[in-house]
Design a protein around this motif. Structure first.
Motif, PDB file in Angstrom:
ATOM      1  N   ALA A 167       0.205  -1.296   0.010  1.00  0.00           N
ATOM      2  CA  ALA A 167       0.226   0.100  -0.401  1.00  0.00           C
ATOM      3  C   ALA A 167       0.710   1.146  -0.161  1.00  0.00           C
ATOM      4  O   ALA A 167       0.562   2.308  -0.567  1.00  0.00           O
ATOM      5  CB  ALA A 167      -1.015  -0.284   1.507  1.00  0.00           C
ATOM      6  N   GLU A 168       1.988   1.489   0.593  1.00  0.00           N
ATOM      7  CA  GLU A 168       2.835   2.640   0.834  1.00  0.00           C
ATOM      8  C   GLU A 168       3.580   2.040  -0.430  1.00  0.00           C
ATOM      9  O   GLU A 168       4.242   3.791  -0.842  1.00  0.00           O
ATOM     10  CB  GLU A 168       4.076   2.413   1.918  1.00  0.00           C
ATOM     11  CG  GLU A 168       2.951   2.180   2.979  1.00  0.00           C
ATOM     12  CD  GLU A 168       3.979   2.142   4.338  1.00  0.00           C
ATOM     13  OE1 GLU A 168       3.607   2.717   5.979  1.00  0.00           O
ATOM     14  OE2 GLU A 168       4.442   1.127   4.508  1.00  0.00           O
ATOM     15  N   GLY A 169       3.821   1.887  -1.415  1.00  0.00           N
ATOM     16  CA  GLY A 169       4.491   1.378  -2.173  1.00  0.00           C
ATOM     17  C   GLY A 169       3.732   1.435  -4.073  1.00  0.00           C
ATOM     18  O   GLY A 169       4.005   1.846  -4.084  1.00  0.00           O
ATOM     19  N   GLY A 170       2.538   1.715  -3.658  1.00  0.00           N
ATOM     20  CA  GLY A 170       1.431   2.404  -4.413  1.00  0.00           C
ATOM     21  C   GLY A 170       0.435   1.640  -4.591  1.00  0.00           C
ATOM     22  O   GLY A 170       0.285   1.955  -6.513  1.00  0.00           O
ATOM     23  N   ALA A 171       0.234   0.503  -4.803  1.00  0.00           N
ATOM     24  CA  ALA A 171      -0.950  -0.312  -4.776  1.00  0.00           C
ATOM     25  C   ALA A 171      -2.586   0.359  -5.502  1.00  0.00           C
ATOM     26  O   ALA A 171      -2.622   1.709  -4.622  1.00  0.00           O
ATOM     27  CB  ALA A 171      -0.932  -1.518  -4.082  1.00  0.00           C
ATOM     28  N   ALA A 172      -2.411   0.420  -6.114  1.00  0.00           N
ATOM     29  CA  ALA A 172      -4.052   0.462  -6.484  1.00  0.00           C
ATOM     30  C   ALA A 172      -5.047  -0.423  -5.400  1.00  0.00           C
ATOM     31  O   ALA A 172      -6.150   0.432  -5.766  1.00  0.00           O
ATOM     32  CB  ALA A 172      -4.517   0.852  -8.295  1.00  0.00           C
TER      33      ALA A 172
END
Length: 345
Positions: A88-93
């Motif tokens: 989530a923090e890494g950019g997951a949509a």
């Protein structure tokens, strides 16, 4: 009408068109290879892609891929809540997870908090092959009722945290089970549903099972996003999904090819010809019906509803539109003439 969620700018549910998904089969740690496959999937018509995130090394690579990806990415998480947070923090949509499998309420809350803060939906993924032992003991085997009960148990964990930005899938390798589960679930609530048959076997069987299961639900008006699971290149999953949506009358973009099954009147290599037409028009997004017929006697008449088509004879063939002959050509010129005329439509 179902609720809607937003996945990287793509709307799922709420009456939006059915969204096509696939899952990468590259290793997530192969950043360049994964990005190349994402590009190929997007070109084929995929709208959302999912990646496995089995460990922290993969989570770090997932974040790198997110920075370059032209598609919204879903992180596929099993058991480890820390991986969900990292993704989530890494950019997951979107995060695909089973809340009941990641530990206690504090861990569910930790995932929900980061997803809420970043406006990231969660997909609850229930699978017939990984049901809780308690449910297996209760129902005897992975029944539709067991899948639905599991889905609601997971939903309850999220709702307890005040989180409703959720999509649900209940997949099985048994088509009737998957179909019944989705129908039972839809009767009880309006969360958007991701549908698909899992572990479908070889490609031929996989296509049949997927078309039957996904198609049955789509014709019922059930299903907000789909994945056709095939033991094949993920790009083929996307083409299959588009074909299923077209067959169900839910997608207008793309070519619909009709062709006769051949008979004793056929004097051309119709099978080879229709395969060439299919390959040449695979990425054409014009909403047209193209006929490829093996007989000049009945072909144009039988395919009169097609926008354009060809019918082969003994050494020659006809190019026709709406059942009316446009041109008579040598057989070798039929395909080039057809493709040129489609290009100019």
């Amino acid at each position: 009408m179902t609720r809607k969620i937003e996945v990287g700018g793509i709307t799922i549910g709420g009456g939006a068109p059915v969204v096509i998904q696939s899952m990468l089969n590259t290793k997530t740690t192969d950043v360049e290879g994964s990005l190349a496959q994402i590009k190929a999937l997007q070109t084929a018509g995929c709208q959302i892609a999912r990646l496995a995130v089995p460990n922290m090394e993969a989570a770090r690579s997932f974040a790198e891929i997110c920075k370059e990806s032209t598609l919204p990415l879903v992180a596929d998480i099993h058991f480890d809540y820390k991986l969900a947070i990292a993704a989530a923090e890494g950019g997951a949509a979107k995060i695909r997870i089973n809340p009941g499998n990641i530990g206690g309420e504090d861990r569910v809350k930790a995932v929900v908090d980061v997803c809420r803060e970043r406006k990231i939906p969660i997909r609850i993924g229930v699978n017939g092959g990984s049901l809780d032992k308690r449910l297996l003991e209760k129902y005897g085997h992975p029944t539709a009722e067991a899948l639905v009960e599991s889905a609601f148990e997971h939903l309850e964990l999220l709702e307890k945290q005040g989180f409703y930005d959720t999509c649900v899938s209940m997949k099985s390798s048994t088509v009737p089970t998957m179909v019944k589960a989705a129908r039972l679930f839809r009767e009880r609530c309006d969360y958007p549903i991701h549908i698909g048959v899992t572990e479908t076997g070889p490609v031929r069987q996989g296509l049949i099972k997927s078309a039957l299961g996904i198609g049955a639900l789509l014709l019922d008006g059930i299903g907000d996003t789909i994945r056709v699971s095939l033991t094949d290149d993920p790009v083929e999953e996307v083409y299959a999904a588009k074909d299923i949506l077209k067959a169900a009358g839910l997608r207008k973009e793309g070519v619909n090819i009709i062709s006769c099954p051949t008979c004793g009147r056929t004097r051309i290599d119709l099978i080879g010809l229709v395969n060439k037409v299919d390959e040449a028009l695979k990425d054409c997004q014009k909403p047209i019906t193209v006929a490829v017929m093996g007989c000049v006697v009945n072909g144009p008449g039988e395919a009169r509803e097609a926008d354009i088509g060809i019918a082969g004879g003994d050494g020659f063939g006809l190019l026709f539109e709406k059942g009316e002959q446009v041109e008579k050509l040598p057989y070798d010129e039929l395909l080039p003439a057809l493709l040129k005329r489609i290009e100019n439509l």
